[in-house]
Write an enzyme that holds these catalytic residues in place. Sequence first.
Site, short mmCIF file in Angstrom:
data_model
loop_
_atom_site.label_atom_id
_atom_site.label_comp_id
_atom_site.label_asym_id
_atom_site.label_seq_id
_atom_site.Cartn_x
_atom_site.Cartn_y
_atom_site.Cartn_z
N ASP A 175 31.39 43.07 46.40
CA ASP A 175 30.11 42.74 47.02
C ASP A 175 29.87 41.24 47.01
O ASP A 175 29.37 40.67 47.98
CB ASP A 175 28.96 43.43 46.28
CG ASP A 175 29.06 44.95 46.30
OD1 ASP A 175 29.66 45.50 47.24
OD2 ASP A 175 28.53 45.58 45.36
N ASP B 251 29.76 49.78 40.38
CA ASP B 251 29.02 48.53 40.27
C ASP B 251 28.79 48.24 38.80
O ASP B 251 28.63 49.17 37.99
CB ASP B 251 27.68 48.62 41.00
CG ASP B 251 27.82 48.62 42.51
OD1 ASP B 251 28.81 48.06 43.02
OD2 ASP B 251 26.93 49.16 43.19
#
Length: 170
Positions: A146, A128
């Site tokens: 995401d 991330d």
Amino acid sequence: MHNEAVANKTSSTGLRWLWLSVVVFALDQITKLTIAKTFDLYERVEVTPFFNLVSVRNYGAAFSFLSDAGGWQRWFFTAIAIFVSGLLLWWMKKTPANQKWQAIAYALVLGGAIGNVVDRVVFGYVIDFLDFYVGSYHWPSFNVADSAICVGAVLLVLDSIFSPQPKDSK
């Protein structure tokens, strides 16, 4: 002859949007690998007064859910994502080409799901790097996959609300 039948089936269903899944997957993997190669773990670069690029690892699911569960969650979330990806492909195949927004939504979710599965299988975690914040409150870091999954989910909800529903024949 067989290739024509496959091409016709693809163009007449939601499978015509599979290219979007490939684009999402490619962008996701390119951005994650770029961050992994150019940032040290937990390194943070301020881009704007509300956005940073950061290098973090997510061993869990969304918002690091179950990230400290001991390792079993890696394979659990991988299995779920593979199952859901199969369902999404089936739904895309069953979706008529004229239901464009539904097919686009499925394609976005599929590309994102596969992007995060690859990370889990290859690294054991998801990379991330997008960090949005207000003051000292930071939204949990996330990535392109995401984002695509969330946009796809929102499109599915909007499509179900605003698309004309078939009338019951009584």
